[in-house]
Design an enzyme around this catalytic site. Sequence first.
Site, short mmCIF file in Angstrom:
data_model
loop_
_atom_site.label_atom_id
_atom_site.label_comp_id
_atom_site.label_asym_id
_atom_site.label_seq_id
_atom_site.Cartn_x
_atom_site.Cartn_y
_atom_site.Cartn_z
N GLY A 1 0.84 -1.19 0.00
CA GLY A 1 0.00 0.00 0.00
C GLY A 1 0.87 1.23 0.00
O GLY A 1 1.26 1.74 1.06
N LYS B 1 -4.57 6.40 18.57
CA LYS B 1 -4.51 6.92 17.20
C LYS B 1 -5.91 7.02 16.60
O LYS B 1 -6.22 7.97 15.88
CB LYS B 1 -3.62 6.03 16.33
#
Length: 313
Positions: A7, A186
């Site tokens: 990715g 996060k």
Amino acid sequence: MKIAILGSGAMGCLYGGRLAEAGFDVTLVDVWKEHVEGINSDGLSIEGIGGKRIVKGIKAVIDPNRAGQVDLVVVFVKATLTKKAMEGALGLVGDGTRVLTLQNGLGNVEALSDIVGSDRLIAGTTAHGSTLLGPGSIKHAGEGITVIGNLSGKTDPFLEDLTAILEKAGFSVQTSENVMGLIWGKLIVNVGINALTAITGLRNGRLLDFPETKELMKMAVEEAIEVARRKGIVLSDPDPARHVEEVCRSTAENLSSMLQDVMNRRRTEIDAINGAVVAEAEKLGVPAPINRVLSALIKVRQLTYEETENQGG
């Protein structure tokens, strides 16, 4: 160390590019043909923090199996594609291969563990921000700490080596014994920033310039914090809401990944971020109206992509 970046959008190219600059054997894997061809022919262009330069000698492929087995796979695909991408990239995985996820959202750890085994997996978070400018070109727009850890909470020689490798590439790295607390920390940052920037079109830092967006951010974050608390997640930051504002400031000029997705009419990770908070809240019987509204607005925006295209817009 031989490394594959699974990715290679804005963040994958940032990490892959800096690792290649540090002398490591890096292969970028991505499905965007023009991007892959541009990197192979002209190198990877990085601008922003650290100045503008071209990273030469970095390889890019569409088919991950062309890279052969590697020592480390760094996963940066969108959460919606994690399972499919990793299943299609098992040719990268040998007996000693470890897999690092620095992805946004919930569900990535579970998906990767099911495919490669939890003992191979290293999870973490990054406070860096990067924008994809075009094929073979990114802007490094924000920096911060990268935190990584084994799911077991224990350290091992590979984790120590990986910390040194990332530091050699110019990243500030910490290790953690509380990976799920990291991931939820996060997530809470993304809950506060991503959907709001995608809806308003604002860069990260500008969310703090308007009382309305600042208040919505606070409310969305507080909902996520309450869900984490009810789940027994131990967050590493004692004041997550303040931390979200700090990230807004440190990545002030960054276009969030979700805003980039909306601008490019791509499917977002809303179900793994604000939508994940809503889903977990429902299981716990906890209200999450702000995250529900933000999720619904992004989903409507996604539904309009095809409508706009059919109208020739």
